[in-house]
Motif scaffolding. Structure first.
Motif, short mmCIF file in Angstrom:
data_model
loop_
_atom_site.label_atom_id
_atom_site.label_comp_id
_atom_site.label_asym_id
_atom_site.label_seq_id
_atom_site.Cartn_x
_atom_site.Cartn_y
_atom_site.Cartn_z
N ARG A 146 -58.77 -3.34 71.63
CA ARG A 146 -59.83 -3.68 72.60
C ARG A 146 -61.17 -3.39 71.95
N LEU A 147 -62.12 -4.29 72.15
CA LEU A 147 -63.47 -4.10 71.67
C LEU A 147 -64.41 -4.30 72.85
N GLY A 148 -64.89 -3.19 73.41
CA GLY A 148 -65.79 -3.24 74.55
C GLY A 148 -67.24 -3.16 74.12
N THR A 149 -68.12 -3.02 75.07
CA THR A 149 -69.55 -2.95 74.80
C THR A 149 -69.92 -1.66 74.07
N THR A 150 -69.38 -0.52 74.55
CA THR A 150 -69.71 0.77 73.95
C THR A 150 -68.48 1.51 73.40
N GLY A 151 -67.32 0.98 73.62
CA GLY A 151 -66.10 1.66 73.17
C GLY A 151 -65.13 0.67 72.57
N LEU A 152 -64.10 1.21 71.96
CA LEU A 152 -63.04 0.39 71.42
C LEU A 152 -61.76 1.21 71.41
N THR A 153 -60.66 0.50 71.36
CA THR A 153 -59.35 1.13 71.17
C THR A 153 -58.73 0.49 69.95
N TYR A 154 -58.35 1.33 69.00
CA TYR A 154 -57.64 0.76 67.86
C TYR A 154 -56.23 1.31 67.81
N GLY A 155 -55.35 0.45 67.35
CA GLY A 155 -53.96 0.83 67.13
C GLY A 155 -53.76 1.15 65.67
N PHE A 156 -52.74 1.94 65.41
CA PHE A 156 -52.41 2.27 64.03
C PHE A 156 -50.93 2.53 63.88
N ARG A 157 -50.46 2.31 62.65
CA ARG A 157 -49.13 2.70 62.23
C ARG A 157 -49.27 3.42 60.90
N PHE A 158 -48.66 4.59 60.76
CA PHE A 158 -48.52 5.22 59.46
C PHE A 158 -47.21 4.67 58.92
N CYS A 159 -47.27 3.99 57.78
CA CYS A 159 -46.09 3.24 57.35
C CYS A 159 -45.91 3.29 55.83
N SER A 160 -44.82 2.69 55.41
CA SER A 160 -44.58 2.56 53.97
C SER A 160 -45.67 1.68 53.37
N ARG A 161 -45.81 1.74 52.09
CA ARG A 161 -46.87 1.01 51.39
C ARG A 161 -46.86 -0.48 51.72
N ASP A 162 -45.65 -1.05 51.90
CA ASP A 162 -45.53 -2.48 52.19
C ASP A 162 -45.57 -2.79 53.68
N GLY A 163 -45.68 -1.75 54.50
CA GLY A 163 -45.75 -1.94 55.95
C GLY A 163 -44.41 -2.14 56.63
N ALA A 164 -43.32 -2.08 55.87
CA ALA A 164 -42.00 -2.37 56.44
C ALA A 164 -41.42 -1.23 57.27
N VAL A 165 -41.71 0.03 56.90
CA VAL A 165 -41.15 1.19 57.59
C VAL A 165 -42.26 1.91 58.33
N THR A 166 -42.05 2.17 59.61
CA THR A 166 -43.04 2.88 60.42
C THR A 166 -42.61 4.32 60.60
N TYR A 167 -43.52 5.25 60.26
CA TYR A 167 -43.26 6.68 60.41
C TYR A 167 -43.90 7.24 61.67
N ALA A 168 -45.05 6.69 62.04
CA ALA A 168 -45.74 7.12 63.26
C ALA A 168 -46.61 5.96 63.72
N ARG A 169 -46.88 5.96 65.02
CA ARG A 169 -47.76 4.93 65.57
C ARG A 169 -48.58 5.54 66.69
N GLY A 170 -49.70 4.90 66.97
CA GLY A 170 -50.54 5.42 68.04
C GLY A 170 -51.75 4.57 68.29
N ALA A 171 -52.66 5.16 69.03
CA ALA A 171 -53.92 4.50 69.38
C ALA A 171 -54.99 5.57 69.52
N ARG A 172 -56.21 5.15 69.29
CA ARG A 172 -57.34 6.05 69.42
C ARG A 172 -58.49 5.29 70.07
N VAL A 173 -59.16 5.96 71.00
CA VAL A 173 -60.31 5.39 71.70
C VAL A 173 -61.56 6.03 71.11
N LEU A 174 -62.52 5.19 70.70
CA LEU A 174 -63.81 5.64 70.18
C LEU A 174 -64.92 5.16 71.10
#
Length: 152
Positions: free
Chosen positions: A95-123
């Motif tokens: 989400r990209l709002g006027t004053t804030g945003l929410t981004y998603g993330f995955r901590f993963c293998s170098r190629d992106g195939a394996v996910t070790y952790a996932r989450g979101a952060r609001v700024l």
């Protein structure tokens, strides 16, 4: 004979940013410490925005869009990281709002195939003088739109 340059891993949206797990990131059991995942995500986020010239160099008034604060962080751990080396953080905007945003993330293998952790952060973007919410710049918003996850 010259070696071919490695190709960037493909993801359907967002970006994969390489991060390195060092020996001192591991806990007593030899696993990536749970508190290090958000740190690695922050390092990847900072690197991504620096590519677009958005960074903090100690002057809040000059920081512009880099003057922001975390409002919320959610993370779930899916598989342990058991060794040092190069991994990746997959970043995208939910989400990209006027004053804030929410981004998603995955901590993963170098190629992106394996996910070790996932989450979101609001700024929240802050005004450097009042520390109250302030609008993102149009330049920031243009880059942010490129990172938005397509709706399913």
């Amino acid at each position: 004979m010259t070696a071919e340059a490695p190709t960037a891993p493909a993801v359907s949206h967002g970006r994969l940013i390489p991060v390195t797990v060092h020996f001192d990131d591991l806990d007593a059991l030899g696993l990536l410490h749970n508190a290090r995942y958000p740190l690695k995500v922050e390092q990847a986020w900072t690197e991504l925005w620096q590519e677009y010239g958005i960074h903090f160099e100690g002057d809040w008034a000059a920081a512009g869009d880099a003057c922001n604060a975390v409002k919320e962080l959610r993370i779930s751990y899916e598989a342990p990281v058991t060794r040092t080396g190069v991994y990746a953080v997959h970043l995208w905007l939910e989400r990209l709002g006027t004053t804030g945003l929410t981004y998603g993330f995955r901590f993963c293998s170098r190629d992106g195939a394996v996910t070790y952790a996932r989450g979101a952060r609001v700024l929240v973007r802050l005004d450097s003088e009042t520390l109250r919410p302030a609008p993102w710049s149009e330049r920031f918003r243009a880059v942010g739109r490129e990172l938005l996850r397509p709706e399913d």
